[in-house]
Design an enzyme around this catalytic site. Sequence first.
Site, PDB file in Angstrom:
ATOM      1  N   GLY A   1      -1.341  16.209  -6.449  1.00  0.00           N
ATOM      2  CA  GLY A   1      -1.560  15.602  -5.135  1.00  0.00           C
ATOM      3  C   GLY A   1      -0.686  16.107  -4.025  1.00  0.00           C
ATOM      4  O   GLY A   1      -0.030  15.333  -3.378  1.00  0.00           O
ATOM      5  N   GLY A   2      -0.629  17.362  -3.799  1.00  0.00           N
ATOM      6  CA  GLY A   2       0.041  17.788  -2.581  1.00  0.00           C
ATOM      7  C   GLY A   2       1.356  18.468  -2.840  1.00  0.00           C
ATOM      8  O   GLY A   2       1.725  19.389  -2.150  1.00  0.00           O
TER       9      GLY A   2
ATOM     10  N   GLY B   1       1.874  19.429  -5.916  1.00  0.00           N
ATOM     11  CA  GLY B   1       1.390  20.375  -6.890  1.00  0.00           C
ATOM     12  C   GLY B   1       2.030  20.220  -8.228  1.00  0.00           C
ATOM     13  O   GLY B   1       3.233  20.398  -8.388  1.00  0.00           O
ATOM     14  N   LYS B   2       1.217  19.889  -9.206  1.00  0.00           N
ATOM     15  CA  LYS B   2       1.712  19.994 -10.562  1.00  0.00           C
ATOM     16  C   LYS B   2       1.712  21.456 -10.938  1.00  0.00           C
ATOM     17  O   LYS B   2       2.132  21.862 -11.993  1.00  0.00           O
ATOM     18  CB  LYS B   2       0.771  19.241 -11.503  1.00  0.00           C
TER      19      LYS B   2
ATOM     20  N   VAL C   1       5.169  15.460 -10.266  1.00  0.00           N
ATOM     21  CA  VAL C   1       5.220  14.568  -9.121  1.00  0.00           C
ATOM     22  C   VAL C   1       4.643  13.241  -9.583  1.00  0.00           C
ATOM     23  O   VAL C   1       3.556  13.196 -10.159  1.00  0.00           O
ATOM     24  CB  VAL C   1       4.418  15.140  -7.935  1.00  0.00           C
TER      25      VAL C   1
ATOM     26  N   ASP D   1       4.755  27.559   5.406  1.00  0.00           N
ATOM     27  CA  ASP D   1       3.787  27.485   4.315  1.00  0.00           C
ATOM     28  C   ASP D   1       2.660  26.512   4.663  1.00  0.00           C
ATOM     29  O   ASP D   1       2.282  25.670   3.866  1.00  0.00           O
ATOM     30  CB  ASP D   1       4.490  27.091   3.007  1.00  0.00           C
TER      31      ASP D   1
END
Length: 978
Positions: A646-647, A649-650, A674, A784
């Site tokens: 969710g944002g 990043g796993k 996360v 980024d």
Amino acid sequence: MMGRGILLFLLVRLFQFLVVEAATDPQESAVLRSLKTQLQNIPPNWVGSDPCSEGWEGIVCTDTRVISIQLSTMGLKGQLSGDIGSLSELQSLDLSYNPGLTGPLPPSIGNLKKLTNLILVGCGFSGPIPSEIGYLPRLVFLSLNSNRFNGNIPPTIGSLSSLYWLDLADNQLSGSIPVSSGNIPGLDMLTHTKHFHFGKNQLTGTIPAQLFSANMNLIHVLFEDNQLTGSIPATLGLVKTLEVVRLDRNLLSGNVPTNLNKLISVIELHLSNNDLVGPFPDLSGMLVLNSVDLSNNSFSVSDFPPYFSTLMSLTTLEAENTNLKGLLPPALFTLPQLQTLNLKTNLFNGSLDIGSDFSDQLELVDLQNNSITGYIERGGYPNELRLMGNPVCGGSATAKFCQLAVHSSPPYSTPPNTCVPSLCPNGQNSSPNCQCSFPYSGTLFFRAPSFSDLGNASYYTSLQSSLQASFTTNKVPVDSVSLSNPSKDADDYLEVSLQVFPAGKQSFSRSDIAKMGFMLSNQTFKPPKSFGPFFFIASQYAHFSESDSTGGSKKMSLGIIVGASVGGFILLMLIFVGVYLFCRKRVKTATERRNVSEPRHSGATSWDPTKSSDSFPQLKGPKVFSSNELRKATNNFSEANDIGSGGYGKASLFHFLKNFMLGEPSQFLCLLGVYRGTLASGQLVAIKRSQPGSSQGHNEFTTEVELLSRVHHKNLVGLVGFCFEDKEQMLVYEFVPNGTLKGSLTGKSGIRLDWNRRLRVALGAAKGLSYLHDLANPPIIHRDIKTNNILLDERLNAKVADFGLSKPMGDSEDGQIVTQVKGTMGYLDPEYYMSNQLNAKSDVYSFGVVLLELLTARVPLEKGRYIVREVRVAMDRQKDRYGLNELLDSALGLTNPLKGLEQFVDLAMRCVEETGDERPTMSEVVKEIERIMQMAGMNTNSDSASLDATSTRSSPHPYNNNVASFDYSGAYTPPHPY
Ligand SMILES: *[C@@H]1O[C@H](CO)[C@@H](O)[C@H](O)[C@H]1NC(C)=O
Ligand SMILES: *[C@@H]1O[C@H](CO)[C@@H](O)[C@H](O)[C@H]1NC(C)=O
Ligand SMILES: *[C@@H]1O[C@H](CO)[C@@H](O)[C@H](O)[C@H]1NC(C)=O
């Protein structure tokens, strides 16, 4: 340990096996490498020893064998050696338009038993055509035209039973046309062949009667401009399939066979400039005839044949110097398509009457040197009439038709497309779309066009669009096609100059050029029917661009792709194992080191950023959490709370690979996950947990804490606090429930963004960025920006996240800092990428890519397709929605009105301009999006005015403010506890 060693060994062997499996056959590799040493200007990517898997330009393989060589217009120089005959799986050889290829064609060409296409048009080959060429049983397409071949046509060509196309024109071939006799083959056996193109040679002898029969399927017989003698064989009349017959410019004599008019499909008939005698040919019933030329023959004196007035398709009638006499029937001029009438040097007399019902296409009536005594000017024929050399122009006649008209209108040339042509730098030309670039150019030769009105633009526009469509279909990046200077040459061919302009770049790559050359040399391109048979001769191209991703790699065979993918997968697994071991080891050593050398830190030591320290500025605001607090908040980091993707990043492996490519493998290396958590206060948070112990990871951690503590804006993800202990390193963010913008655009998150919502998201993200650039102190460059780093809250407000790569600009005067390039491919500012100069405009570029993603929902860089280029190429400002319908995200509902779409595209394209100076600032972007939203009838303020005031107020000393004073709007966020 032993077990793992063996496993690794096996994996490595498997990998090698796959790679070896994909390699080029060693013999074929050797042939190509010897070709490389023999010829100049071979594509520069011919390096190494594995042409098939290394994607050598112009080489196509299946498995390990070379099946196609396409090197059209490469500027090749030298002689082709006999080695080529060893490529025994070769199916297609295209070396067209390389005039520097000289010397004989090696007889070993006859070893290429699988060859279907042999294309050498426009080279410099000389010597005889090797008779071995007849040993290619599968040959379909043989194009040896426009070389310097001499000697006879080898009779063995008659053995090519699959042959469809035989083009030997424009050489120095002599001798007679071979026909079979006994065991010796001949061209009469080519019953499948459709094209006999033998024009512009020195062929002698008669046209053998045996050559033609009712079994033949010829559509083009082109024997013009030779030295053929004897009479036209009556057998020609048996070939009912014929459409174009050119026997002109020979030494043919005798009567024209009376059965010629049985060829009812013929549209072009040229018998001019021979010594034909007997009655004027009877062409009655040839109802589709477009163009006839019977000029300069010695037919017996006859009246003008009345059948001409029934050939309704006739555009061009030439019968100069053919002993026609008497009155010219006015009905002739009423033929609806008639353009040109050349009846010079005949015996017509009486008064000329064009009538009032003449063809509206009629451009030229040439009756010079006849005996015409008057002109009945009835219908006001406005175009050119030539009556010089007739009694009517005798004495002191001053009529217009008694003088040669001065042609003032310049020949056709493709006009610019409602734009102002650019003044281009040296060597470049302005395309019809007014873009400067190096075009691929050459001359199209039409051997028998069905029209003669060279000034009629509609022919060229249709040719132009069929060329453009053909290039597009074949995936050549073509901006536009330009045609110019149509003219008839001495062979009565229509010559037209062609320029093809590259799209989105200044020049074509080698693979583009080879592909276009092949399309024209293999006749893949088919011009509109009225242009008839053609050939093309390319000019040399001197400005190849560096090969792009559409080059060799695409030509990899399936085997290689499978091999490489499996190999790549294994490599990935090895890396993964390595990362895992690396992380474990590091955690261990870090812990050990601390335990040994810093005993007072052993145990659950916490770092307090409110105390002055070397590595952290003094901070207030974010709360320091203990690992126990966060453990509780996440139910001991339970899997159920792992929100990985969710944002933040796993995708630690992905991050690892990305940073590995960017030379920063330690970044994110040891991100553990996360998690979603609920603090004791009830606040929902997202917790990013990583392994402590690396100094760079530490830097990144401190960067993010420091920056996030100083910036507060409704469109930036807020930092709630952090934990920094021996074994734990965590950042605690406000929880943003609706995931990433990317997730919404790809449909993964189940959120549908309509046009208005997209505008709102764009505005929010732009405001967040604009705040970082203009109001944060010191200004911050995010570095980024991408759709993965823009999160959507419960009201779908955009929040910019992930400051791990951000850079404060504090220590630079001019807003430029030089730094190692970081960021994400596809979003990276090319200027920053090349110069390492980072400034706020690099974020603007990335933001422009995000805007394009909002429009198209496409991955910015995928399989060599780059969204910026795609849009730039496809876009046409003349069209509705800039002609981008095909690229637009279909989820936008393409039938809905998308108000402000064009302005949005314009803005996005300004953001992705090549140089930073040309791009707007983020605050200008904010204003422009607001303007677009107002145009779309949306309110830009209702949701954000008070918050903007807050963030503005906070800017001078953001970290002096208590975080609690900021509005964390939304149902999920109870009053802030800190
Ligand atoms: C006929 O011959 C004359 C003289 O050689 C030449 O100028 C003319 O072009 C020829 N006409 C045609 C239509 O080929
Ligand atoms: C045209 O010439 C023919 C002879 O070729 C002659 O019989 C006829 O009367 C002439 N016609 C006119 C109108 O001069
Ligand atoms: C080349 O031309 C032949 C004959 O026209 C055709 O069959 C073949 O498909 C063409 N090849 C390509 C790749 O276009």
